[in-house]
Design a protein around this motif. Structure first.
Motif, PDB file in Angstrom:
ATOM      1  N   CYS A 108       0.833  -1.214   0.000  1.00  0.00           N
ATOM      2  CA  CYS A 108       0.000   0.000   0.000  1.00  0.00           C
ATOM      3  C   CYS A 108       0.861   1.255   0.000  1.00  0.00           C
ATOM      4  O   CYS A 108       0.497   2.266  -0.608  1.00  0.00           O
ATOM      5  CB  CYS A 108      -0.933   0.025   1.210  1.00  0.00           C
ATOM      6  N   ARG A 109       2.000   1.209   0.663  1.00  0.00           N
ATOM      7  CA  ARG A 109       2.877   2.381   0.736  1.00  0.00           C
ATOM      8  C   ARG A 109       3.453   2.739  -0.638  1.00  0.00           C
ATOM      9  O   ARG A 109       3.899   3.868  -0.845  1.00  0.00           O
ATOM     10  CB  ARG A 109       4.017   2.159   1.736  1.00  0.00           C
ATOM     11  N   LEU A 110       3.429   1.805  -1.566  1.00  0.00           N
ATOM     12  CA  LEU A 110       3.849   2.132  -2.925  1.00  0.00           C
ATOM     13  C   LEU A 110       2.877   3.124  -3.566  1.00  0.00           C
ATOM     14  O   LEU A 110       3.236   3.847  -4.490  1.00  0.00           O
ATOM     15  CB  LEU A 110       3.916   0.867  -3.789  1.00  0.00           C
ATOM     16  N   TYR A 111       1.662   3.152  -3.083  1.00  0.00           N
ATOM     17  CA  TYR A 111       0.618   3.988  -3.654  1.00  0.00           C
ATOM     18  C   TYR A 111       0.253   5.182  -2.787  1.00  0.00           C
ATOM     19  O   TYR A 111      -0.181   6.197  -3.296  1.00  0.00           O
ATOM     20  CB  TYR A 111      -0.653   3.164  -3.888  1.00  0.00           C
ATOM     21  N   THR A 131      -5.835  -6.222  -2.261  1.00  0.00           N
ATOM     22  CA  THR A 131      -5.200  -4.927  -2.001  1.00  0.00           C
ATOM     23  C   THR A 131      -5.158  -4.091  -3.266  1.00  0.00           C
ATOM     24  O   THR A 131      -5.544  -2.912  -3.267  1.00  0.00           O
ATOM     25  CB  THR A 131      -3.765  -5.126  -1.466  1.00  0.00           C
ATOM     26  N   ARG A 132      -4.699  -4.684  -4.319  1.00  0.00           N
ATOM     27  CA  ARG A 132      -4.607  -3.980  -5.608  1.00  0.00           C
ATOM     28  C   ARG A 132      -5.970  -3.446  -6.024  1.00  0.00           C
ATOM     29  O   ARG A 132      -6.107  -2.279  -6.393  1.00  0.00           O
ATOM     30  CB  ARG A 132      -4.065  -4.930  -6.674  1.00  0.00           C
ATOM     31  N   ASN A 133      -6.987  -4.270  -5.934  1.00  0.00           N
ATOM     32  CA  ASN A 133      -8.322  -3.838  -6.347  1.00  0.00           C
ATOM     33  C   ASN A 133      -8.840  -2.694  -5.486  1.00  0.00           C
ATOM     34  O   ASN A 133      -9.467  -1.768  -5.994  1.00  0.00           O
ATOM     35  CB  ASN A 133      -9.292  -5.011  -6.326  1.00  0.00           C
ATOM     36  N   MET A 134      -8.574  -2.747  -4.199  1.00  0.00           N
ATOM     37  CA  MET A 134      -9.022  -1.660  -3.321  1.00  0.00           C
ATOM     38  C   MET A 134      -8.286  -0.361  -3.629  1.00  0.00           C
ATOM     39  O   MET A 134      -8.893   0.703  -3.663  1.00  0.00           O
ATOM     40  CB  MET A 134      -8.840  -2.045  -1.860  1.00  0.00           C
ATOM     41  N   SER A 181      -8.678   4.942  -6.769  1.00  0.00           N
ATOM     42  CA  SER A 181      -7.814   5.858  -7.520  1.00  0.00           C
ATOM     43  C   SER A 181      -8.234   6.120  -8.963  1.00  0.00           C
ATOM     44  O   SER A 181      -7.587   6.902  -9.641  1.00  0.00           O
ATOM     45  CB  SER A 181      -6.402   5.286  -7.560  1.00  0.00           C
ATOM     46  N   LYS A 182      -9.268   5.476  -9.451  1.00  0.00           N
ATOM     47  CA  LYS A 182      -9.579   5.518 -10.883  1.00  0.00           C
ATOM     48  C   LYS A 182     -10.222   6.809 -11.359  1.00  0.00           C
ATOM     49  O   LYS A 182     -10.380   6.993 -12.553  1.00  0.00           O
ATOM     50  CB  LYS A 182     -10.489   4.349 -11.246  1.00  0.00           C
ATOM     51  N   LYS A 183     -10.576   7.706 -10.481  1.00  0.00           N
ATOM     52  CA  LYS A 183     -11.414   8.841 -10.849  1.00  0.00           C
ATOM     53  C   LYS A 183     -10.776   9.830 -11.816  1.00  0.00           C
ATOM     54  O   LYS A 183     -11.367  10.180 -12.826  1.00  0.00           O
ATOM     55  CB  LYS A 183     -11.887   9.544  -9.593  1.00  0.00           C
ATOM     56  N   ASN A 184      -9.609  10.333 -11.494  1.00  0.00           N
ATOM     57  CA  ASN A 184      -9.053  11.452 -12.266  1.00  0.00           C
ATOM     58  C   ASN A 184      -7.758  11.072 -12.964  1.00  0.00           C
ATOM     59  O   ASN A 184      -6.688  11.500 -12.569  1.00  0.00           O
ATOM     60  CB  ASN A 184      -8.801  12.663 -11.350  1.00  0.00           C
ATOM     61  N   PHE A 185      -7.879  10.320 -14.001  1.00  0.00           N
ATOM     62  CA  PHE A 185      -6.661   9.899 -14.681  1.00  0.00           C
ATOM     63  C   PHE A 185      -6.630  10.380 -16.127  1.00  0.00           C
ATOM     64  O   PHE A 185      -7.611  10.302 -16.842  1.00  0.00           O
ATOM     65  CB  PHE A 185      -6.523   8.387 -14.638  1.00  0.00           C
ATOM     66  N   ASN A 186      -5.505  10.844 -16.545  1.00  0.00           N
ATOM     67  CA  ASN A 186      -5.336  11.375 -17.885  1.00  0.00           C
ATOM     68  C   ASN A 186      -4.696  10.300 -18.775  1.00  0.00           C
ATOM     69  O   ASN A 186      -3.538   9.946 -18.615  1.00  0.00           O
ATOM     70  CB  ASN A 186      -4.447  12.616 -17.810  1.00  0.00           C
ATOM     71  N   GLU A 187      -5.441   9.792 -19.729  1.00  0.00           N
ATOM     72  CA  GLU A 187      -4.998   8.685 -20.580  1.00  0.00           C
ATOM     73  C   GLU A 187      -3.745   9.020 -21.396  1.00  0.00           C
ATOM     74  O   GLU A 187      -2.818   8.227 -21.480  1.00  0.00           O
ATOM     75  CB  GLU A 187      -6.144   8.287 -21.515  1.00  0.00           C
ATOM     76  N   ARG A 196      -0.974   2.233 -15.115  1.00  0.00           N
ATOM     77  CA  ARG A 196      -0.971   3.673 -15.398  1.00  0.00           C
ATOM     78  C   ARG A 196      -1.325   4.484 -14.153  1.00  0.00           C
ATOM     79  O   ARG A 196      -0.784   5.556 -13.927  1.00  0.00           O
ATOM     80  CB  ARG A 196      -1.869   4.016 -16.571  1.00  0.00           C
ATOM     81  N   ILE A 197      -2.210   3.966 -13.343  1.00  0.00           N
ATOM     82  CA  ILE A 197      -2.569   4.653 -12.099  1.00  0.00           C
ATOM     83  C   ILE A 197      -1.369   4.668 -11.159  1.00  0.00           C
ATOM     84  O   ILE A 197      -1.075   5.677 -10.512  1.00  0.00           O
ATOM     85  CB  ILE A 197      -3.805   3.994 -11.448  1.00  0.00           C
ATOM     86  N   TYR A 198      -0.665   3.570 -11.089  1.00  0.00           N
ATOM     87  CA  TYR A 198       0.529   3.496 -10.256  1.00  0.00           C
ATOM     88  C   TYR A 198       1.574   4.512 -10.722  1.00  0.00           C
ATOM     89  O   TYR A 198       2.154   5.237  -9.917  1.00  0.00           O
ATOM     90  CB  TYR A 198       1.089   2.077 -10.303  1.00  0.00           C
ATOM     91  N   ILE A 199       1.789   4.594 -12.014  1.00  0.00           N
ATOM     92  CA  ILE A 199       2.781   5.531 -12.547  1.00  0.00           C
ATOM     93  C   ILE A 199       2.345   6.971 -12.282  1.00  0.00           C
ATOM     94  O   ILE A 199       3.158   7.817 -11.918  1.00  0.00           O
ATOM     95  CB  ILE A 199       3.031   5.284 -14.050  1.00  0.00           C
ATOM     96  N   GLU A 200       1.057   7.246 -12.419  1.00  0.00           N
ATOM     97  CA  GLU A 200       0.575   8.598 -12.131  1.00  0.00           C
ATOM     98  C   GLU A 200       0.868   8.967 -10.675  1.00  0.00           C
ATOM     99  O   GLU A 200       1.286  10.077 -10.382  1.00  0.00           O
ATOM    100  CB  GLU A 200      -0.923   8.714 -12.400  1.00  0.00           C
ATOM    101  N   ARG A 201       0.658   8.032  -9.774  1.00  0.00           N
ATOM    102  CA  ARG A 201       0.948   8.293  -8.358  1.00  0.00           C
ATOM    103  C   ARG A 201       2.434   8.588  -8.168  1.00  0.00           C
ATOM    104  O   ARG A 201       2.807   9.467  -7.408  1.00  0.00           O
ATOM    105  CB  ARG A 201       0.538   7.117  -7.489  1.00  0.00           C
ATOM    106  N   LEU A 202       3.281   7.830  -8.852  1.00  0.00           N
ATOM    107  CA  LEU A 202       4.722   8.061  -8.747  1.00  0.00           C
ATOM    108  C   LEU A 202       5.088   9.445  -9.271  1.00  0.00           C
ATOM    109  O   LEU A 202       5.873  10.165  -8.644  1.00  0.00           O
ATOM    110  CB  LEU A 202       5.495   6.992  -9.523  1.00  0.00           C
ATOM    111  N   VAL A 203       4.537   9.822 -10.405  1.00  0.00           N
ATOM    112  CA  VAL A 203       4.835  11.137 -10.978  1.00  0.00           C
ATOM    113  C   VAL A 203       4.364  12.235 -10.029  1.00  0.00           C
ATOM    114  O   VAL A 203       5.048  13.240  -9.849  1.00  0.00           O
ATOM    115  CB  VAL A 203       4.195  11.286 -12.380  1.00  0.00           C
TER     116      VAL A 203
END
Length: 182
Positions: A33-36, A75-78, A83-89, A116-123
């Protein structure tokens, strides 16, 4: 007790088995979870939700299958459903291309939309200036020279920001891969 015995007891409603499984796996779930999430309370909430979900589905858990894998999926699904709401494709596509020098086998473990959601969080965790430079490069597809002119910095500084951002993304994607391989 071994996992199979604990899972069988869990399926029969044993709170002691549940507690044992919780203590055995809560650190791994927390670290994933701390990765996110950077916020401890959000991370702890998700960990609790994961184990509540495990309790709720206990009768469906197969004692012969990998419980750690099941916990990862829950965990991943939760995390991703939160996190799926505001993502830029477009931003995702550019970021994923920039993050990989070589092909990672991670897509077998996660769907591309999850990655892609994971990468957005990292950015979003990058320092503000680095994030701005990365965004202009990947999202607006500006050259280093154009970014340098827009931000009143040198092209070398732009290059340094991009390289540091890519290193950070690659390192953290590597950590995700390690978790998936464990």
């Amino acid at each position: 007790m071994d996992n199979q015995t604990l899972i069988l007891a869990l399926k029969n409603g044993s709170e002691e088995a549940f507690t044992s499984l919780y203590h055995k796996y809560c650190d791994k779930v927390y670290k994933f979870c701390r990765l996110y999430y950077t916020n401890d309370s959000t991370t702890e909430e998700v960990v609790q939700e994961v184990f509540i979900k495990l309790w709720d589905i206990r009768s469906y858990v197969n004692e012969n299958e990998n419980l750690e894998g099941l916990l990862f999926i829950i965990t991943r699904n939760m995390i991703f459903s939160n996190s799926k709401k505001n993502f830029n494709e477009t931003f995702y596509k550019m970021s994923i291309l920039a993050a990989y020098d070589k092909a990672y086998d991670i897509e077998e473990e996660l769907h591309a939309k999850d990655l892609r959601i994971y990468i957005e969080r990292l950015v979003n965790e990058l320092p503000p200036r680095q994030k701005e430079v990365f965004y202009l490069s990947r999202h607006e597809q500006l050259s280093y020279k154009e970014i340098a002119e827009r931000l009143d910095i040198t092209p070398k500084t732009v290059e340094r920001h991009i390289n540091e951002a890519l290193k950070y993304l690659k390192k953290n994607i590597y950590f995700l891969q390690l978790f998936l391989a464990a």
